[in-house]
Write a protein that holds these residues in place. Structure first.
Motif, PDB file in Angstrom:
ATOM      1  N   ALA A 190     -18.135  -0.752  -4.354  1.00 57.02           N
ATOM      2  CA  ALA A 190     -17.243  -0.073  -3.397  1.00 57.02           C
ATOM      3  C   ALA A 190     -15.906   0.334  -4.024  1.00 57.02           C
ATOM      4  CB  ALA A 190     -17.004  -0.977  -2.194  1.00 57.02           C
ATOM      5  N   ILE A 191     -15.681  -0.069  -5.264  1.00 57.37           N
ATOM      6  CA  ILE A 191     -14.394   0.237  -5.918  1.00 57.37           C
ATOM      7  C   ILE A 191     -14.321   1.721  -6.295  1.00 57.37           C
ATOM      8  CG2 ILE A 191     -13.001  -0.231  -7.995  1.00 57.37           C
ATOM      9  CD1 ILE A 191     -14.063  -3.150  -7.835  1.00 57.37           C
ATOM     10  N   THR A 192     -13.176   2.331  -6.002  1.00 54.35           N
ATOM     11  CA  THR A 192     -12.928   3.739  -6.370  1.00 54.35           C
ATOM     12  C   THR A 192     -11.567   3.782  -7.090  1.00 54.35           C
ATOM     13  OG1 THR A 192     -11.552   4.393  -4.497  1.00 54.35           O
ATOM     14  CG2 THR A 192     -13.943   4.411  -4.113  1.00 54.35           C
ATOM     15  N   PRO A 193     -11.192   4.932  -7.606  1.00 53.97           N
ATOM     16  CA  PRO A 193      -9.865   5.013  -8.255  1.00 53.97           C
ATOM     17  C   PRO A 193      -8.711   4.684  -7.289  1.00 53.97           C
ATOM     18  CG  PRO A 193     -11.214   6.909  -8.850  1.00 53.97           C
ATOM     19  CD  PRO A 193     -11.964   6.169  -7.774  1.00 53.97           C
ATOM     20  N   ARG A 194      -8.967   4.764  -5.973  1.00 51.65           N
ATOM     21  CA  ARG A 194      -7.895   4.477  -5.008  1.00 51.65           C
ATOM     22  C   ARG A 194      -7.859   3.010  -4.577  1.00 51.65           C
ATOM     23  NH1 ARG A 194      -4.621   8.230  -2.676  1.00 51.65           N
ATOM     24  NH2 ARG A 194      -3.330   6.375  -2.706  1.00 51.65           N
ATOM     25  N   THR A 195      -8.795   2.187  -5.053  1.00 51.69           N
ATOM     26  CA  THR A 195      -8.823   0.794  -4.596  1.00 51.69           C
ATOM     27  C   THR A 195      -7.599   0.049  -5.112  1.00 51.69           C
ATOM     28  OG1 THR A 195     -11.229   0.871  -4.702  1.00 51.69           O
ATOM     29  CG2 THR A 195     -10.213  -1.305  -4.477  1.00 51.69           C
ATOM     30  N   LYS A 196      -6.933  -0.618  -4.179  1.00 47.54           N
ATOM     31  CA  LYS A 196      -5.724  -1.361  -4.546  1.00 47.54           C
ATOM     32  C   LYS A 196      -5.990  -2.865  -4.515  1.00 47.54           C
ATOM     33  CE  LYS A 196      -1.238  -1.452  -5.150  1.00 47.54           C
ATOM     34  NZ  LYS A 196      -0.532  -0.685  -6.162  1.00 47.54           N
ATOM     35  N   ALA A 197      -6.789  -3.308  -3.550  1.00 44.05           N
ATOM     36  CA  ALA A 197      -6.946  -4.757  -3.378  1.00 44.05           C
ATOM     37  C   ALA A 197      -8.294  -5.095  -2.752  1.00 44.05           C
ATOM     38  CB  ALA A 197      -5.827  -5.293  -2.478  1.00 44.05           C
TER      39      ALA A 197
ATOM     40  N   ARG B 143     -11.203  -7.325 -13.993  1.00 35.84           N
ATOM     41  CA  ARG B 143     -11.796  -6.184 -14.734  1.00 35.84           C
ATOM     42  C   ARG B 143     -11.227  -4.848 -14.278  1.00 35.84           C
ATOM     43  NH1 ARG B 143     -16.715  -8.645 -14.589  1.00 35.84           N
ATOM     44  NH2 ARG B 143     -17.586  -7.473 -12.845  1.00 35.84           N
ATOM     45  N   HIS B 144     -10.991  -4.712 -12.965  1.00 34.47           N
ATOM     46  CA  HIS B 144     -10.555  -3.425 -12.417  1.00 34.47           C
ATOM     47  C   HIS B 144      -9.050  -3.401 -12.121  1.00 34.47           C
ATOM     48  CE1 HIS B 144     -14.675  -1.811 -11.853  1.00 34.47           C
ATOM     49  NE2 HIS B 144     -14.973  -3.090 -11.732  1.00 34.47           N
ATOM     50  N   ASN B 145      -8.363  -4.443 -12.521  1.00 33.63           N
ATOM     51  CA  ASN B 145      -6.920  -4.577 -12.294  1.00 33.63           C
ATOM     52  C   ASN B 145      -6.534  -4.365 -10.823  1.00 33.63           C
ATOM     53  OD1 ASN B 145      -4.303  -5.108 -12.960  1.00 33.63           O
ATOM     54  ND2 ASN B 145      -3.838  -2.993 -13.585  1.00 33.63           N
ATOM     55  N   LEU B 146      -7.156  -5.163  -9.966  1.00 28.79           N
ATOM     56  CA  LEU B 146      -6.886  -5.069  -8.528  1.00 28.79           C
ATOM     57  C   LEU B 146      -6.133  -6.305  -8.043  1.00 28.79           C
ATOM     58  CD1 LEU B 146     -10.441  -3.938  -7.341  1.00 28.79           C
ATOM     59  CD2 LEU B 146      -8.446  -2.487  -7.821  1.00 28.79           C
ATOM     60  N   LEU B 147      -5.438  -6.128  -6.929  1.00 28.41           N
ATOM     61  CA  LEU B 147      -4.810  -7.287  -6.280  1.00 28.41           C
ATOM     62  C   LEU B 147      -5.847  -7.984  -5.404  1.00 28.41           C
ATOM     63  CD1 LEU B 147      -1.451  -5.611  -5.198  1.00 28.41           C
ATOM     64  CD2 LEU B 147      -1.731  -7.362  -6.972  1.00 28.41           C
ATOM     65  N   LEU B 148      -5.568  -9.237  -5.086  1.00 31.03           N
ATOM     66  CA  LEU B 148      -6.440  -9.997  -4.177  1.00 31.03           C
ATOM     67  C   LEU B 148      -5.581 -10.513  -3.032  1.00 31.03           C
ATOM     68  CD1 LEU B 148      -8.378 -12.004  -6.898  1.00 31.03           C
ATOM     69  CD2 LEU B 148      -9.414 -10.392  -5.295  1.00 31.03           C
ATOM     70  N   VAL B 149      -6.072 -10.380  -1.824  1.00 29.31           N
ATOM     71  CA  VAL B 149      -5.388 -10.978  -0.673  1.00 29.31           C
ATOM     72  C   VAL B 149      -6.299 -12.085  -0.159  1.00 29.31           C
ATOM     73  CG1 VAL B 149      -4.478 -10.603   1.649  1.00 29.31           C
ATOM     74  CG2 VAL B 149      -4.282  -8.789  -0.083  1.00 29.31           C
ATOM     75  N   SER B 150      -5.786 -13.301  -0.132  1.00 28.05           N
ATOM     76  CA  SER B 150      -6.612 -14.442   0.259  1.00 28.05           C
ATOM     77  C   SER B 150      -6.100 -15.030   1.569  1.00 28.05           C
ATOM     78  CB  SER B 150      -6.559 -15.492  -0.856  1.00 28.05           C
ATOM     79  OG  SER B 150      -7.323 -16.607  -0.492  1.00 28.05           O
TER      80      SER B 150
ATOM     81  N   LEU C 217       0.805  -1.225   0.000  1.00 28.38           N
ATOM     82  CA  LEU C 217       0.000   0.000   0.000  1.00 28.38           C
ATOM     83  C   LEU C 217       0.833   1.267   0.000  1.00 28.38           C
ATOM     84  CD1 LEU C 217      -2.650  -1.148   2.626  1.00 28.38           C
ATOM     85  CD2 LEU C 217      -2.842  -1.191   0.122  1.00 28.38           C
ATOM     86  N   GLU C 218       0.262   2.293  -0.621  1.00 32.00           N
ATOM     87  CA  GLU C 218       0.791   3.645  -0.486  1.00 32.00           C
ATOM     88  C   GLU C 218      -0.274   4.452   0.224  1.00 32.00           C
ATOM     89  OE1 GLU C 218       2.841   5.343  -3.856  1.00 32.00           O
ATOM     90  OE2 GLU C 218       2.891   3.324  -4.723  1.00 32.00           O
ATOM     91  N   GLU C 219       0.160   5.556   0.848  1.00 31.62           N
ATOM     92  CA  GLU C 219      -0.742   6.394   1.632  1.00 31.62           C
ATOM     93  C   GLU C 219      -2.084   6.615   0.909  1.00 31.62           C
ATOM     94  OE1 GLU C 219       0.595   7.138   4.586  1.00 31.62           O
ATOM     95  OE2 GLU C 219      -1.341   7.996   5.191  1.00 31.62           O
ATOM     96  N   GLY C 220      -3.171   6.227   1.562  1.00 27.60           N
ATOM     97  CA  GLY C 220      -4.504   6.496   0.993  1.00 27.60           C
ATOM     98  C   GLY C 220      -5.045   5.399   0.092  1.00 27.60           C
ATOM     99  N   ASP C 221      -4.243   4.377  -0.195  1.00 22.00           N
ATOM    100  CA  ASP C 221      -4.765   3.261  -0.998  1.00 22.00           C
ATOM    101  C   ASP C 221      -5.872   2.551  -0.228  1.00 22.00           C
ATOM    102  OD1 ASP C 221      -3.102   3.601  -3.136  1.00 22.00           O
ATOM    103  OD2 ASP C 221      -1.711   1.986  -2.609  1.00 22.00           O
ATOM    104  N   GLU C 222      -6.873   2.103  -0.961  1.00 18.58           N
ATOM    105  CA  GLU C 222      -8.011   1.459  -0.293  1.00 18.58           C
ATOM    106  C   GLU C 222      -7.991  -0.058  -0.476  1.00 18.58           C
ATOM    107  OE1 GLU C 222     -10.885   5.349  -0.997  1.00 18.58           O
ATOM    108  OE2 GLU C 222     -11.465   3.427  -1.888  1.00 18.58           O
ATOM    109  N   VAL C 223      -8.393  -0.745   0.580  1.00 24.57           N
ATOM    110  CA  VAL C 223      -8.535  -2.203   0.519  1.00 24.57           C
ATOM    111  C   VAL C 223      -9.965  -2.544   0.943  1.00 24.57           C
ATOM    112  CG1 VAL C 223      -7.711  -4.435   1.365  1.00 24.57           C
ATOM    113  CG2 VAL C 223      -6.100  -2.536   1.114  1.00 24.57           C
ATOM    114  N   ILE C 224     -10.655  -3.274   0.088  1.00 29.23           N
ATOM    115  CA  ILE C 224     -12.024  -3.686   0.408  1.00 29.23           C
ATOM    116  C   ILE C 224     -11.965  -4.937   1.276  1.00 29.23           C
ATOM    117  CG2 ILE C 224     -14.159  -4.600  -0.620  1.00 29.23           C
ATOM    118  CD1 ILE C 224     -13.580  -2.729  -3.023  1.00 29.23           C
ATOM    119  N   LEU C 225     -12.743  -4.931   2.343  1.00 29.42           N
ATOM    120  CA  LEU C 225     -12.763  -6.087   3.249  1.00 29.42           C
ATOM    121  C   LEU C 225     -14.178  -6.311   3.763  1.00 29.42           C
ATOM    122  CD1 LEU C 225     -11.143  -5.162   6.702  1.00 29.42           C
ATOM    123  CD2 LEU C 225     -12.260  -3.578   5.188  1.00 29.42           C
TER     124      LEU C 225
END
Ligand SMILES: Cc1ncc(COP(=O)(O)O)c(C=O)c1O
Length: 396
Positions: free
Chosen positions: A158-165, A193-200, A110-118
């Motif tokens: 919930a995805i925004t331009p700041r979503t990382k994972a 589709r949104h080019n996001l990482l996944l944490v499993s 992550l970089e400052e302000g990156d979002e992670v959906i949980l």
């Protein structure tokens, strides 16, 4: 501005545990259903491998990402059992429990302000580790009416331009829901589709009931190149105090950063534990199966008791060792309050029964309660015997 670490709580479960231990010290019998620590001893061959490692003098610094025999054993396991596609064992990183793995992973990602959906509710430490990594947790509610499955449409919304994972945990803590293959496939496609990482987070991969199937997110074609998989020896082999987990990281830049963070945080897991973990992964797996069977027995005993008890609507978990229940509006409350903490406090005071207030796991956990059945079967049986009556007496 508050310091980033000041935003981290001391944890509701720790507060409950301290109260129970205090009562125990005063001679009261307490039932430890507040936290998820397996009651079982480690398998004998794991203990023997650790004793041998000590005798053989394996007490020095190790390769910081793990001893070669352990990384090879993990590579074998994740490629065959979890069906992950991994180039080689250099992509396996041994960590000081999954908790440490998650900490360095979010720090590296992550970089400052990156979002992670949980999901919400979720084991508290996830959001805290996202924040410690400079990120922002974005919660997607798990709904009782959907059997608490993570809803792909809500994730996408919930995805925004700041979503990382997108963070996924199955079987899930605190609800015990097992994600279906269809849910995981839909999440993988959203990530693609949104080019996001996944944490499993697959800490409970072997704690499954009624023949439920565990699907590793990273094994799905759309997820393969964007998933970081997180595993733990704590639940599968009852090795919680020995502290060993591992990450599988395909992305070369993330892997490089994670290796640097391992060096600067722990510089390798306890050498003796690593020999035990290698023996656990390569040896017989019957202890793991026997533990899952015993957990299922406890789940059934506790679920039946909660069905009988007033004021609660319990969810029957397909995995992990937690029973999640909604507190019904008729709950009379305790000590002038009617929230989830009031039920947790009432059960401690009235019967010495530990639990976790649902709000500890996020806003959606409000007015819920979690019982862990990882303590001994005798304790679960005793709690099940007491709960219907103790709850019926509330407010009287
Ligand atoms: C969902 C989840 N992930 C990870 C962990 C951490 O496990 P470990 O003991 O390997 O740090 C836990 C522990 O309770 C958990 O519930």
């Amino acid at each position: 501005m508050t310091h980033i670490v000041d935003q981290v709580s001391f944890g509701a479960i720790v507060q409950v545990r301290d109260r129970l231990l205090e009562q125990q010290a005063r001679g009261r019998k307490v039932l430890r259903l507040e936290s998820g620590d397996p009651s079982f001893d480690i398998p004998v061959h794991v203990r023997e491998a650790m004793e041998k490692a000590l005798r053989d003098g394996h007490t020095h610094y190790t390769a910081s990402t793990g001893i070669p025999i352990l990384r090879k054993a993990i590579y074998q396991k994740v490629t065959t059992e979890n069906k992950l596609t991994v180039p080689n064992d250099d992509h396996v990183v041994v960590t000081n429990g999954a908790m440490h793995g998650l900490y360095i992973l979010f720090r590296a990602m992550l970089e400052e302000g990156d979002e992670v959906i949980l999901p919400d509710p979720m084991w508290t430490e996830i959001a805290e580790n996202i924040r410690l990594g400079g990120g922002k947790p974005v919660a997607v509610r798990l709904r009782e009416e959907n059997g608490y499955q993570y809803d792909p449409a809500e994730i996408e919304a919930a995805i925004t331009p700041r979503t990382k994972a997108i963070f996924v945990n199955t079987p899930q803590n605190p609800i015990g829901v097992v994600a279906s293959r269809a849910t995981l496939e839909a999440i993988a496609q959203i990530a693609e589709r949104h080019n996001l990482l996944l944490v499993s987070d697959e800490a409970y991969e072997h704690v499954l009931y009624d023949g439920a199937e565990h699907v590793s997110l990273g094994s799905l074609p759309a997820a393969q190149n964007r998933t970081i998989s997180v595993y733990s020896m704590s639940k599968t082999y009852a090795m919680s105090g020995l502290r060993l987990g591992y990450l599988v990281v395909n992305d070369p830049l993330l892997l490089e950063r994670i290796k640097k963070l391992v060096r600067c945080t722990i510089n390798g897991v306890n050498s003796v534990t690593q020999y035990g973990a290698a023996a656990a992964l390569t040896g017989p797996q019957d202890a793991t199966k026997a533990m899952a069977q015993e957990y299922q027995k406890r789940r059934d005993i506790l679920f039946d008791a909660l069905e009988e008890a007033p004021y609660l609507k319990a969810f029957k978990p397909g995995g992990a060792f937690y029973l999640w229940a909604r507190i019904l509006p008729e709950w009379p409350g305790y000590d002038g309050k009617r929230d989830d903490w009031s039920m947790t406090n009432y059960l401690i005071d009235a019967a010495g029964i530990g639990s976790s207030p649902g709000s500890a796991f996020g806003p959606a956990g409000r007015d819920h309660i979690r019982f862990a059945f990882s303590c001994s079967t005798a304790q679960v049986e005793e709690a099940a015997r007491l709960l219907p009556d103790v709850l019926a007496k509330a407010g009287k």
